[in-house]
Design a protein around this motif. Structure first.
Motif, PDB file in Angstrom:
ATOM      1  N   UNK A  29       0.609  -1.150  -0.127  1.00  0.00           N
ATOM      2  CA  UNK A  29       0.277  -0.331  -0.167  1.00  0.00           C
ATOM      3  C   UNK A  29       0.321   1.025   0.060  1.00  0.00           C
ATOM      4  N   UNK A  30       2.289   1.634   0.473  1.00  0.00           N
ATOM      5  CA  UNK A  30       2.799   2.588   0.458  1.00  0.00           C
ATOM      6  C   UNK A  30       3.667   2.880  -0.394  1.00  0.00           C
ATOM      7  N   UNK A  31       3.244   1.786  -0.903  1.00  0.00           N
ATOM      8  CA  UNK A  31       4.874   1.784  -1.908  1.00  0.00           C
ATOM      9  C   UNK A  31       3.311   2.643  -2.978  1.00  0.00           C
ATOM     10  N   UNK A  32       2.294   1.601  -3.044  1.00  0.00           N
ATOM     11  CA  UNK A  32       1.155   2.428  -4.449  1.00  0.00           C
ATOM     12  C   UNK A  32       1.268   3.846  -3.842  1.00  0.00           C
ATOM     13  N   UNK A  33       1.054   3.726  -2.337  1.00  0.00           N
ATOM     14  CA  UNK A  33       0.685   5.325  -2.343  1.00  0.00           C
ATOM     15  C   UNK A  33       1.618   6.565  -2.693  1.00  0.00           C
ATOM     16  N   UNK A  34       3.488   6.171  -2.909  1.00  0.00           N
ATOM     17  CA  UNK A  34       4.366   6.339  -2.973  1.00  0.00           C
ATOM     18  C   UNK A  34       3.848   6.605  -5.451  1.00  0.00           C
ATOM     19  N   UNK A  35       3.695   5.411  -5.738  1.00  0.00           N
ATOM     20  CA  UNK A  35       3.162   6.260  -6.869  1.00  0.00           C
ATOM     21  C   UNK A  35       1.849   6.918  -7.418  1.00  0.00           C
ATOM     22  N   UNK A  39       2.468  10.385  -9.088  1.00  0.00           N
ATOM     23  CA  UNK A  39       0.807  10.561 -10.391  1.00  0.00           C
ATOM     24  C   UNK A  39       0.395  11.566 -10.697  1.00  0.00           C
ATOM     25  N   UNK A  40       0.487  12.549  -9.603  1.00  0.00           N
ATOM     26  CA  UNK A  40      -0.063  13.098  -9.245  1.00  0.00           C
ATOM     27  C   UNK A  40      -1.482  13.174  -8.294  1.00  0.00           C
ATOM     28  N   UNK A  41      -1.764  12.122  -8.354  1.00  0.00           N
ATOM     29  CA  UNK A  41      -3.346  11.602  -7.603  1.00  0.00           C
ATOM     30  C   UNK A  41      -3.263  11.913  -6.030  1.00  0.00           C
ATOM     31  N   UNK A  42      -3.125  12.728  -5.710  1.00  0.00           N
ATOM     32  CA  UNK A  42      -3.007  13.225  -4.308  1.00  0.00           C
ATOM     33  C   UNK A  42      -4.065  12.478  -3.276  1.00  0.00           C
ATOM     34  N   UNK A  43      -5.194  12.593  -3.779  1.00  0.00           N
ATOM     35  CA  UNK A  43      -5.957  11.982  -2.794  1.00  0.00           C
ATOM     36  C   UNK A  43      -5.977  10.960  -2.350  1.00  0.00           C
ATOM     37  N   UNK A  44      -5.496  10.583  -3.535  1.00  0.00           N
ATOM     38  CA  UNK A  44      -5.171   8.369  -2.898  1.00  0.00           C
ATOM     39  C   UNK A  44      -4.541   8.178  -2.783  1.00  0.00           C
ATOM     40  N   UNK A  45      -3.191   8.916  -3.382  1.00  0.00           N
ATOM     41  CA  UNK A  45      -2.200   8.652  -2.002  1.00  0.00           C
ATOM     42  C   UNK A  45      -2.337   9.080  -0.794  1.00  0.00           C
ATOM     43  N   UNK A  46      -2.928   9.467  -0.555  1.00  0.00           N
ATOM     44  CA  UNK A  46      -3.427  10.059   1.089  1.00  0.00           C
ATOM     45  C   UNK A  46      -3.816   8.480   1.848  1.00  0.00           C
ATOM     46  N   UNK A  47      -5.245   8.389   0.667  1.00  0.00           N
ATOM     47  CA  UNK A  47      -6.074   7.325   1.234  1.00  0.00           C
ATOM     48  C   UNK A  47      -4.822   6.120   1.473  1.00  0.00           C
ATOM     49  N   UNK A  48      -4.155   5.444   0.636  1.00  0.00           N
ATOM     50  CA  UNK A  48      -2.844   4.816   0.364  1.00  0.00           C
ATOM     51  C   UNK A  48      -2.380   3.998   1.546  1.00  0.00           C
ATOM     52  N   UNK A  49      -1.624   5.386   1.863  1.00  0.00           N
ATOM     53  CA  UNK A  49      -0.643   5.625   3.109  1.00  0.00           C
ATOM     54  C   UNK A  49      -1.063   6.166   4.417  1.00  0.00           C
ATOM     55  N   UNK A  50      -2.254   6.346   3.889  1.00  0.00           N
ATOM     56  CA  UNK A  50      -3.079   6.193   5.630  1.00  0.00           C
ATOM     57  C   UNK A  50      -3.369   4.618   5.607  1.00  0.00           C
ATOM     58  N   UNK A  72      -1.246  16.848   1.950  1.00  0.00           N
ATOM     59  CA  UNK A  72      -1.882  17.238   2.669  1.00  0.00           C
ATOM     60  C   UNK A  72      -1.900  18.669   2.140  1.00  0.00           C
ATOM     61  N   UNK A  73      -1.243  19.369   2.188  1.00  0.00           N
ATOM     62  CA  UNK A  73      -0.367  20.883   2.177  1.00  0.00           C
ATOM     63  C   UNK A  73      -0.961  21.087   0.412  1.00  0.00           C
ATOM     64  N   UNK A  74      -0.953  20.231  -0.759  1.00  0.00           N
ATOM     65  CA  UNK A  74      -1.678  20.015  -2.325  1.00  0.00           C
ATOM     66  C   UNK A  74      -3.062  20.214  -1.975  1.00  0.00           C
ATOM     67  N   UNK A  75      -3.841  19.182  -1.212  1.00  0.00           N
ATOM     68  CA  UNK A  75      -5.613  18.997  -1.257  1.00  0.00           C
ATOM     69  C   UNK A  75      -5.805  20.232  -0.428  1.00  0.00           C
TER      70      UNK A  75
END
Length: 309
Positions: A29-35, A39-50, A72-75
């Protein structure tokens, strides 16, 4: 200049966090969050990393914390961005970046005097990021300390030029100096070459072949600066065309960047005499980031459009 905030980008090296050996799915999940971040998919990255944090029973740390802060900053989730930034500062109290991060969040929330205090803490380190001078100037401007603002911008310019003297193709310095000149409305004749230096970093002729983080710059951030440059040079129609194309590639979920591009789209329409369109974009700019650096400026142009009725 939110896009220039340096974060610990995801690399090929895997981050090992205590507790993940008991929850291997957290590692993926963490690796997917970094990916998703790249890609600039910040909300999705937050969900995966959290989710990875919850599964590993470990608070975010290392690269994960830097990337969560940035997302968090960008969103526009400044409360959570501040919490992460303070945690990073507690873990690395001898890092200028940690105090810069807190300062940026405070600036984004409209706490300008507090932001200045943290930017000064960052500048007290010899190894401070040059962009801290720019953010310091933004905070000083919001407090109507324009003489201090110009001094901060001059300090930033001096340091960027020193870096570029040694490494003319340094991407961050070229990009950030161009952004500084465009915001400051000075040194505009230098901007086209600075942006070309940025593009020279991209060896591939096909944008689709670029890594995802570089693709974001090629498709959105560099065209954004192109559009702002044309606006500054009085070519509103050409600026409007470029900015309208750039917004298609805007990263998901962003607030401050969307406020910025709406502001310049509004300015272009205003320059072209399209009052209603200008007002619409400027009002959107304020709504997107009410305490951000473009909010007061957008409100001022809205007042100008009203005075022309």
């Amino acid at each position: 200049m939110a896009s220039s905030v340096a974060v610990a980008a995801a690399s090929d090296d895997e981050e090992v966090i205590e507790g993940e050996s008991k929850a291997p799915e957290a590692k993926q999940l963490r690796a997917d969050g970094f990916s998703e971040y790249l890609h600039g998919n910040y909300p999705r990255a937050i969900t995966l990393l959290e989710t990875a944090d919850a599964l590993s029973l470990s608070p975010h740390s290392g690269r994960s914390s830097y990337i969560l802060y940035y997302c968090y900053l960008m969103t526009g989730d400044y409360r959570r961005a501040l919490t992460v930034a303070q945690s990073i500062a507690n873990e690395t109290p001898f890092s200028a970046v940690a105090y810069e991060q807190i300062g940026i969040v405070e600036l984004s929330q409209g706490h300008h005097a507090v932001a200045i205090d943290y930017f000064q803490k960052a500048l007290d380190f010899d190894a401070h990021p040059t962009r801290v001078h720019f953010y310091m100037g933004l905070a000083q401007e919001r407090l109507k300390k324009n003489t201090a603002r110009d001094k901060s911008f001059q300090d930033a310019e001096k340091e960027y030029l020193q870096i570029l003297k040694k490494n003319p193709k340094d991407f961050s310095s070229n990009y950030e100096l161009a952004a500084l000149y465009l915001y400051w409305n000075q040194g505009l004749d230098q901007v086209p070459q600075l942006l070309q230096n940025c593009r020279d970093n991209y060896q591939q002729s096909n944008i689709e072949e670029l890594p995802n983080d570089k693709k974001l710059y090629a498709q959105y951030y560099l065209p954004l600066l192109d559009g702002i440059y044309l606006y500054r040079k009085g070519a509103a129609a050409e600026s409007l065309n470029i900015l309208s194309g750039a917004i298609v590639h805007l990263p998901d979920g962003v607030k401050a960047d969307l406020s910025e591009i709406y502001y310049y789209l509004g300015q272009d329409h205003f320059a072209l005499g399209r009052k209603e369109q200008a007002k619409s974009f400027l009002e959107k700019s304020v709504v997107m980031d009410p305490s951000g650096i473009y909010s007061d400026a957008a409100k001022e142009v809205i007042r100008k459009t009203a005075s022309l009725d």
